[in-house]
Design an enzyme around this catalytic site. Structure first.
Site, mmCIF file in Angstrom:
data_model
loop_
_atom_site.group_PDB
_atom_site.id
_atom_site.type_symbol
_atom_site.label_atom_id
_atom_site.label_comp_id
_atom_site.label_asym_id
_atom_site.label_seq_id
_atom_site.Cartn_x
_atom_site.Cartn_y
_atom_site.Cartn_z
ATOM 1 N N GLU A 63 0.838 -1.202 0.000
ATOM 2 C CA GLU A 63 0.000 0.000 0.000
ATOM 3 C C GLU A 63 0.876 1.257 0.000
ATOM 4 O OE1 GLU A 63 -3.085 -0.089 -0.450
ATOM 5 O OE2 GLU A 63 -3.694 -2.122 0.125
ATOM 6 N N CYS A 101 -7.760 -1.847 8.626
ATOM 7 C CA CYS A 101 -6.381 -1.895 8.108
ATOM 8 C C CYS A 101 -5.867 -0.492 7.830
ATOM 9 C CB CYS A 101 -6.319 -2.736 6.835
ATOM 10 S SG CYS A 101 -6.431 -4.506 7.167
ATOM 11 N N HIS A 137 -1.363 -5.650 2.134
ATOM 12 C CA HIS A 137 -2.603 -6.421 2.074
ATOM 13 C C HIS A 137 -2.328 -7.738 1.348
ATOM 14 C CE1 HIS A 137 -5.889 -3.282 2.983
ATOM 15 N NE2 HIS A 137 -6.162 -4.349 3.707
HETATM 16 N N1 PCA Z 1 -8.455 -6.793 6.797
HETATM 17 C C1 PCA Z 1 -9.364 -5.710 7.096
HETATM 18 C C2 PCA Z 1 -9.278 -5.520 8.585
HETATM 19 C C3 PCA Z 1 -8.526 -6.676 9.110
HETATM 20 C C4 PCA Z 1 -7.983 -7.363 7.931
HETATM 21 O O1 PCA Z 1 -7.218 -8.321 7.949
HETATM 22 C C5 PCA Z 1 -9.083 -4.454 6.294
HETATM 23 O O2 PCA Z 1 -8.580 -4.566 5.156
HETATM 24 O O3 PCA Z 1 -9.348 -3.368 6.774
#
Ligand code: PCA
Length: 207
Positions: free
Chosen positions: A80, A143, A161
Site C-alpha cells: 500500500e 487496516c 494487504h
Molecule cells: N483486513 C481488514 C481488517 C482486518 C484485515 O485483515 C481491512 O482490510 O481493513
C-alpha cells in the site's frame, strides 16, 4: 530496539481465519536476523487496533513498522502506498462498531504516504516468485486505520494487504500459500531495513 515490528490481524467478518495473522506467526519462525523482529496479531476493532499498535511501538521502539491484513478478492501481495485519514466502515468491526466519516488520527493530515520503500519491496517480493503489486488504497476500514496510526507514529512504516491463504477462501476468491505470504513479509522487512531511498522506476497507473 533495532528492528521491525510486524503485525497481522485476527479473523473478522465471521470468517474463521485471517491469513495475515497466520503468516505473521510463520514469518517470526523464518526470520534469521540479525535485527530483532517483533510480531503481534491485532484485534479488528477501531477502538483497540491503533491504540495497541502505538503501545507496541512505544514498548519496542522499532526502526520499521510493517502492518499487514487480508484483502479478500485481491490476487497479489499488495504494497500500500497511501493511508487516508478516514474511517468509513462498510461492515461492523469485531466489537460491533461501525463508525462513518471519522478521522483515524484527529487533527492529522488528510493522508500520508508509506515511509518504507514500496517499489523496492514490491520488486523484491516479485523477484522471489510471489505475485506482488502496488496499491493506492488500503480502504477505509481497520487496516487503513492501523496504517494511518503507523505512519503518524513517525517510524518508517508500511502496510501490506494479502489474498486469502490457500484453502482458506470462503468463496472462489484468489489464494496464495500462507508460506509465500510469510516469505513476502520477511522480504518486505529485510528490504525496509536495508533500502532507505526507493527506486525511481515507473509504478503508477493511468487509472
Ligand atoms: N483486513 C481488514 C481488517 C482486518 C484485515 O485483515 C481491512 O482490510 O481493513
Amino acid at each position: 530496539m533495532s528492528g521491525v515490528l510486524l503485525t497481522g490481524f485476527e479473523p473478522f467478518a465471521d470468517d474463521p481465519v485471517n491469513p495475515s495473522g497466520d503468516a505473521v506467526r510463520l514469518a517470526a519462525e523464518l526470520w534469521d536476523g540479525p535485527e530483532t523482529l517483533v510480531t503481534a496479531v491485532l484485534p479488528v476493532t477501531f477502538a483497540d487496533a491503533g491504540v495497541r499498535l502505538r503501545a507496541l511501538i512505544a514498548e519496542h521502539d522499532p526502526d520499521v513498522v510493517l502492518a499487514t491484513g487480508l484483502a479478500s478478492g485481491r490476487s497479489t501481495v499488495s504494497i500500500e502506498r497511501v493511508a487516508v485519514n478516514l474511517i468509513d466502515a462498510s461492515i461492523p468491526d469485531n466489537a460491533g462498531a461501525q463508525p462513518v466519516d471519522a478521522p483515524c488520527v484527529p487533527g492529522g493530515p488528510p493522508a500520508w504516504f508509506a515511509t518504507v520503500p514500496v517499489k523496492a519491496i514490491a520488486r523484491a517480493v516479485a523477484a522471489a516468485g510471489i505475485p506482488s503489486s502496488l496499491s493506492l488504497s488500503a480502504g477505509t476500514y481497520v487496516c487503513n486505520h492501523v496504517f494511518s496510526n503507523a505512519v503518524d507514529a513517525g517510524r518508517r512504516a508500511g502496510f501490506i494487504h494479502v489474498p486469502w491463504g490457500t484453502g482458506q477462501a470462503p468463496h472462489d476468491e484468489p489464494e496464495l500459500p500462507v508460506a509465500d505470504l510469510a516469505r513476502a513479509f520477511v522480504i518486505a522487512a529485510r528490504t525496509a531495513l536495508d533500502v532507505h531511498d526507493d527506486e525511481a522506476t515507473p509504478g503508477g497507473a493511468v487509472h
